[in-house]
Design an enzyme around this catalytic site. Structure first.
Site, short mmCIF file in Angstrom:
data_model
loop_
_atom_site.label_atom_id
_atom_site.label_comp_id
_atom_site.label_asym_id
_atom_site.label_seq_id
_atom_site.Cartn_x
_atom_site.Cartn_y
_atom_site.Cartn_z
N TRP A 130 0.87 -1.19 0.00
CA TRP A 130 0.00 0.00 0.00
C TRP A 130 0.91 1.23 0.00
CZ3 TRP A 130 -2.16 2.61 4.87
CH2 TRP A 130 -3.24 3.45 4.56
N ASP A 211 -0.13 -5.28 9.58
CA ASP A 211 -1.25 -4.42 9.18
C ASP A 211 -2.41 -5.35 8.86
OD1 ASP A 211 -3.12 -2.79 7.98
OD2 ASP A 211 -1.66 -1.65 6.80
N LYS A 246 -13.40 -1.35 6.80
CA LYS A 246 -13.99 -2.23 5.79
C LYS A 246 -14.88 -3.28 6.45
CE LYS A 246 -10.01 -0.52 4.15
NZ LYS A 246 -9.57 0.25 3.02
N1 KET Z 1 -3.85 -0.58 5.71
C1 KET Z 1 -4.09 -1.07 4.49
C2 KET Z 1 -3.31 -2.24 4.01
C3 KET Z 1 -5.07 -0.46 3.69
O1 KET Z 1 -5.28 -0.98 2.50
C4 KET Z 1 -5.80 0.65 4.16
C5 KET Z 1 -6.77 1.33 3.30
C6 KET Z 1 -5.53 1.10 5.45
C7 KET Z 1 -4.55 0.46 6.20
C8 KET Z 1 -6.25 2.27 6.08
O2 KET Z 1 -7.43 1.91 6.69
P1 KET Z 1 -8.18 2.88 7.75
O3 KET Z 1 -8.42 2.01 8.95
O4 KET Z 1 -9.45 3.29 7.11
O5 KET Z 1 -7.29 4.03 8.09
N2 KET Z 1 -6.74 1.16 2.04
C9 KET Z 1 -7.66 1.66 1.01
C10 KET Z 1 -8.09 3.06 1.18
C11 KET Z 1 -6.98 4.06 1.32
O6 KET Z 1 -6.06 4.08 0.50
O7 KET Z 1 -7.04 4.82 2.30
C12 KET Z 1 -7.07 1.41 -0.37
O8 KET Z 1 -5.95 0.87 -0.48
O9 KET Z 1 -7.74 1.69 -1.35
#
Ligand code: KET
Length: 398
Positions: A130, A211, A246
Site C-alpha cells: 500500500w 497491518d 472495511k
Molecule cells: N492498511 C491497508 C493495508 C489499507 O489498505 C488501508 C486502506 C488502510 C490500512 C487504512 O485503513 P483505515 O483504517 O481506514 O485508516 N486502504 C484503502 C483506502 C486508502 O487508500 O485509504 C485502499 O488501499 O484503497
C-alpha cells in the site's frame, strides 16, 4: 511566506475517486479504492452497526473526552478479536492496545513511537505494498526499504528471496507485514510460510509490524488472524494495527486500533504509556462514537453474530464476483491465464495490466482502477461485471 511550497500531486487512490465522481458516463465502474460496495453498488450500512448506533443514540449519553488510549471496552474487545478471547498474552497483561483514528492513525502512532524508541532502525515493506505505508513511515523520519514479495512470473510469493533478505537485516529492523488480504496483490503467505517466517523474525530479532485492514475478507475472522496469533504463540514482540473501516463498513467513523504484544507486562505498561504520550501530542484522544460502535458490535451477544454473518455475506459476494469475472474473461480472451482472480484473496486482485492499459480502461471504457493494475473486486456487481470483463478483454487484445 508560502511561495516556495511545492504543489501536492494528490494521492493516487483518492484522486482517482474524485475523477470517477466527476465522470458523467452513466456506465462507469469504480474499482479504484479499497471499499466494499454491495450488489447495488452502494456503500452498505450494516444492520449490526445500525442497531449499535440506535442504542448509542437512545442512551443519549454525555460526550466526554476519551482517555488518550481510547475507550476501555473497545480496547478489550479489540485485543480479544485479534488474539482470541482469553489468550495467555492478554491474561498475562502483555498486550497494550490503544483505540486509534482508523488503522491509519494506529500505523502512524506506532511509527512515531518507534522512531523515538528505536531511532536507528530502518523499515522494510513488501514489494509492492500500500503506497501510504512508505509515505507514513518516511513521514516519521524512517528510511523505508522493500523486501521481495510478489512474483509476477508465477503470481505467488518470492518466499525464498523474502527470507534471504530478512535474514540479512540488522537486528531491530522493522518489518511491515500484511496479516491477510495483501494490498495490492491479493497474494498472502500460507500458514506454512508464516510458520517458516517466524523463526527468522525471532532469530534475527526483527520487529514485525502487522497491518490487518481486511480481517474477515480472506477466509474468515479467525482464519485471517492466523499470523497475529502465530506470532503471539511463538512469543514474539510485535505491533499490529487493525481496522474496522472495511469489516464494519464505517470508513468515515475512523475505527481502528494499535496493539503492541510485548515480552512482559512491565514492558507492555511502558509501551502503553509512551503510546499515550504519542497520541497526546498528535490528536490528544480518539473519537467517542467510533469506540462505542466497535464496543457494541463486538461485545453484544446479539450484535456480534449479526456482524459476523454480514461479514460472511460481504466475503462471499466478493468471491462470487471473482468467479464471474474469471468466467467471462476466460470466454472473451481464451488462451490467457486468469486463474489469479480465483486464487487471490480479499478485496484486491493484481491484474498485471500496464499503466497504459489502465489509462485506456478509464478513458475508453470508464472502468477505473489504480495504475499499478490493482482492481478492487468489491466494486464489481452482477450489473457491471460483464462490461468490465469486456473492457479488459478489449484492452488486452491491444
Ligand atoms: N492498511 C491497508 C493495508 C489499507 O489498505 C488501508 C486502506 C488502510 C490500512 C487504512 O485503513 P483505515 O483504517 O481506514 O485508516 N486502504 C484503502 C483506502 C486508502 O487508500 O485509504 C485502499 O488501499 O484503497
Amino acid at each position: 511566506m508560502f511561495e516556495h511550497i511545492q504543489p501536492y500531486a494528490g494521492d493516487p487512490i483518492f484522486a482517482l475517486v474524485d475523477a470517477f465522481n466527476a465522470d458523467p458516463r452513466p456506465h462507469k465502474v469504480n474499482l479504484s479504492i479499497g471499499i466494499y460496495f454491495d450488489e447495488q453498488g452502494r456503500l452498505p450500512v450494516l444492520p449490526s452497526v445500525q442497531a449499535a448506533e440506535a442504542r448509542i443514540l437512545a442512551a443519549a449519553g454525555p460526550k466526554p473526552y476519551l482517555p488518550m488510549e481510547g475507550d476501555a471496552a473497545c480496547r478489550t474487545q479489540v485485543a480479544a478479536l485479534l488474539l482470541g478471547a482469553g489468550h495467555p498474552a492478554i491474561a498475562a497483561g502483555r498486550v497494550a492496545t490503544i483505540q486509534t483514528v482508523g488503522s491509519s492513525g494506529g500505523l502512524k502512532v506506532g511509527a512515531d513511537f518507534l522512531k523515538t524508541w528505536l531511532p536507528e532502525a530502518q523499515v522494510w515493506v513488501s514489494d509492492p505494498t500500500w503506497d501510504n505505508h512508505r509515505a507514513m513511515f518516511e513521514g516519521s523520519g524512517f528510511v523505508v526499504n522493500a523486501y521481495p514479495y510478489y512474483d509476477a512470473a508465477t503470481g505467488g510469493v518470492r518466499f525464498d528471496d523474502m527470507l534471504t533478505t530478512l535474514r540479512a537485516l540488522p537486528r531491530r529492523s522493522i518489518v511491515l507485514l500484511h496479516a491477510c488480504c495483501h494490498n495490492p496483490t491479493g497474494v498472502d503467505l500460507s500458514a506454512a510460510q508464516w510458520d517458516a517466517l517466524i523463526p527468522v523474525l525471532r532469530e534475527r530479532e526483527l520487529l514485525p509490524y502487522l497491518d490487518l485492514a481486511y480481517q474477515g475478507f480472506g477466509d474468515g475472522i479467525e482464519q485471517d488472524a492466523y499470523a497475529v496469533r502465530a506470532l503471539a504463540d511463538a512469543g514474539l514482540t510485535y505491533f499490529v494495527a487493525n481496522s474496522f473501516s472495511k469489516s464494519m463498513s464505517v470508513y468515515g467513523e475512523r475505527c481502528g486500533a494499535l496493539s503492541a504484544i510485548c515480552a512482559t507486562a512491565a514492558e507492555a505498561a511502558l509501551v502503553l504509556g509512551q503510546l499515550r504520550f504519542t497520541v497526546r501530542r498528535i490528536y490528544s484522544s480518539p473519537a467517542l462514537h467510533a469506540a462505542k460502535i466497535v464496543a457494541h458490535v463486538l461485545g453484544d451477544a446479539d450484535l456480534r453474530p449479526m456482524w459476523e454473518a454480514e461479514l460472511v455475506a460481504m466475503r462471499e459476494r466478493i468471491a462470487a464476483m471473482r468467479v464471474a469475472l474469471h468466467a467471462r474473461l476466460v470466454a472473451l480472451a481464451p488462451g490467457r491465464d486468469f486463474g489469479y482472480f480465483l486464487s487471490q484473496r480479499g478485496m484486491f486482485s493484481y491484474t498485471g495490466l500496464s499503466a497504459d492499459q489502465v489509462d485506456r480502461l478509464r478513458e475508453e471504457h470508464a472502468v477505473y482502477l489504480i495504475r499499478s493494475g490493482r482492481i478492487c473486486v468489491a466494486g464489481l456487481n452482477t450489473g457491471n461485471v460483464n462490461r468490465t470483463a469486456e473492457a479488459m478483454a478489449k484492452v488486452l487484445a491491444g
